[in-house]
Design a protein around this motif. Structure first.
Motif, mmCIF file in Angstrom:
data_model
loop_
_atom_site.group_PDB
_atom_site.id
_atom_site.type_symbol
_atom_site.label_atom_id
_atom_site.label_comp_id
_atom_site.label_asym_id
_atom_site.label_seq_id
_atom_site.Cartn_x
_atom_site.Cartn_y
_atom_site.Cartn_z
ATOM 1 N N SER A 30 42.310 47.215 48.650
ATOM 2 C CA SER A 30 43.466 46.417 48.235
ATOM 3 C C SER A 30 43.473 46.136 46.732
ATOM 4 O O SER A 30 44.440 45.573 46.223
ATOM 5 C CB SER A 30 43.468 45.075 48.973
ATOM 6 N N CYS A 31 42.420 46.504 46.045
ATOM 7 C CA CYS A 31 42.299 46.190 44.624
ATOM 8 C C CYS A 31 43.305 47.008 43.807
ATOM 9 O O CYS A 31 43.515 48.193 44.087
ATOM 10 C CB CYS A 31 40.886 46.491 44.135
ATOM 11 N N CYS B 162 36.527 42.877 39.581
ATOM 12 C CA CYS B 162 37.541 42.125 40.325
ATOM 13 C C CYS B 162 38.540 41.497 39.357
ATOM 14 O O CYS B 162 38.163 40.844 38.379
ATOM 15 C CB CYS B 162 36.851 41.044 41.151
ATOM 16 N N THR B 163 39.822 41.675 39.653
ATOM 17 C CA THR B 163 40.878 41.095 38.812
ATOM 18 C C THR B 163 41.348 39.748 39.355
ATOM 19 O O THR B 163 42.291 39.172 38.817
ATOM 20 C CB THR B 163 42.083 42.044 38.753
ATOM 21 N N TYR C 137 33.095 42.838 49.540
ATOM 22 C CA TYR C 137 34.284 43.630 49.225
ATOM 23 C C TYR C 137 34.401 43.880 47.719
ATOM 24 O O TYR C 137 34.141 42.967 46.945
ATOM 25 C CB TYR C 137 35.531 42.877 49.722
ATOM 26 N N CYS D 159 43.032 39.217 41.992
ATOM 27 C CA CYS D 159 44.435 39.330 42.416
ATOM 28 C C CYS D 159 44.692 38.653 43.763
ATOM 29 O O CYS D 159 45.824 38.310 44.088
ATOM 30 C CB CYS D 159 44.840 40.803 42.484
ATOM 31 N N GLY D 160 43.648 38.499 44.582
ATOM 32 C CA GLY D 160 43.814 37.848 45.888
ATOM 33 C C GLY D 160 44.309 38.769 46.983
ATOM 34 O O GLY D 160 44.482 38.329 48.127
ATOM 35 N N CYS E 109 42.822 40.934 48.673
ATOM 36 C CA CYS E 109 41.876 41.159 49.770
ATOM 37 C C CYS E 109 41.746 39.937 50.674
ATOM 38 O O CYS E 109 40.881 39.887 51.542
ATOM 39 C CB CYS E 109 40.509 41.566 49.236
HETATM 40 S S1 SF4 Z 1 41.590 42.896 46.086
HETATM 41 FE FE1 SF4 Z 1 39.886 43.574 44.780
HETATM 42 S S2 SF4 Z 1 40.498 42.949 42.720
HETATM 43 FE FE2 SF4 Z 1 41.782 41.786 44.146
HETATM 44 S S3 SF4 Z 1 40.649 39.851 44.489
HETATM 45 FE FE3 SF4 Z 1 40.009 41.272 46.089
HETATM 46 S S4 SF4 Z 1 38.148 42.249 45.281
HETATM 47 FE FE4 SF4 Z 1 39.220 41.302 43.541
#
Ligand code: SF4
Ligand code: SF4
Length: 259
Positions: A125-126, A7-8, A109, A10-11, A13
């Motif tokens: 969405s990642c 997970c980065t 997720y 990024c928010g 999701c």
């Molecule tokens: S979309 Fe993926 S990378 Fe971004 S916060 Fe959510 S889980 Fe993490």
């Protein structure tokens, strides 16, 4: 082939989502976060599938028996928190304001709960840098490497089975008896918040609810496709065109264009 992921933060999701919730989570969400709707779909079930049909068995465990006119069906009800734009719990610093009590699906997720759905990074969405080969192995040989996420998925699957009887009773209490044809869309029922919260609290303890199998409310199908309506009608199932707001007071989420 292994899938790598980390997970980065990024928010992404936490925006524009439909979060599936257990009954306990739906009560918490309605109390602290926002609205919850019922997404209903029905599967024609004229006869029991073979014992070795694992996918049918999975659906069977997560659905309740009903009838639609002359047609035996199984109904799947999903409690969903929907929002456009940022989640009501997403803070300005992109952190979750309900981190300790966030829904299980947020913790899982981007892994998939349904064992028959393969994780497709392109559908998530990642961002691309979350999936590069220098990230830790997430899935290896079809199995999740992270034991904590795997345990959360087990809990989500168990809750989905546990909640079936209570959801049947919930639909009876709320008068929700219209479903989409499974895999074509969803019939969405949006009860008033206070009414839904009271009904959820009433059915929370499924063991203490009246036996749901005594509730024999007939179900109708809703669809935006003429061929579906014609076919279901021809086998005795009552149907409502998706645009007929007088006959169906919910909304219809279509997977396919109207014909
Ligand atoms: S979309 Fe993926 S990378 Fe971004 S916060 Fe959510 S889980 Fe993490
Ligand atoms: S509850 Fe928290 S983790 Fe889940 S979508 Fe909202 S902000 Fe994101």
């Amino acid at each position: 082939m292994a899938t790598h992921f980390s997970c980065t933060l990024c928010g992404n999701c936490c925006r524009d989502l439909r979060l599936p919730l257990s009954i306990d989570e739906a009560i918490r969400w309605l109390t602290h976060s926002g609205r919850v709707e019922l997404f209903c779909e029905a599967i024609p079930w004229p006869e029991e599938p073979p014992a070795d049909d694992r996918q049918a068995h999975y659906r069977r465990e997560r659905s309740f028996v009903a009838t639609s006119g002359a047609l035996p069906v199984r109904v799947v009800v999903t409690l969903v928190a929907s929002f456009n734009g940022p989640c009501p719990n997403l803070q300005a610093d992109q952190r979750c304001g309900a981190y300790e009590t966030r829904p299980n699906v947020c913790r899982i997720y981007p892994a998939e709960v349904n064992p028959f759905v393969e994780l497709d990074p392109a559908s998530k969405s990642c961002p691309p840098d979350a999936w590069t080969a220098d990230q830790p192995v997430f899935i290896d040989g079809g199995r999740l490497v992270d034991a904590e996420t795997a345990a959360l998925i087990d809990v989500a699957r168990s809750n989905a089975v546990r909640d079936v009887a209570a959801k049947q009773h919930l639909c009876a209490l709320l008068g929700c008896h219209t479903a989409s044809l499974a895999n074509e869309g969803f019939a969405i029922h949006s009860p008033d918040r206070d009414r839904l919260l009271a009904a959820l609290n009433a059915v929370r303890d499924a063991a203490s609810t009246p036996q749901p199998h005594t509730v024999a409310a007939p179900w109708s199908f809703v669809s935006n496709r003429r061929a579906t309506l014609d076919t279901l009608t021809s086998i005795g199932a009552p149907c409502v065109p998706a645009g007929d707001t007088a006959a169906f007071d919910g909304s219809y989420l279509n997977f396919f264009p109207a014909d």
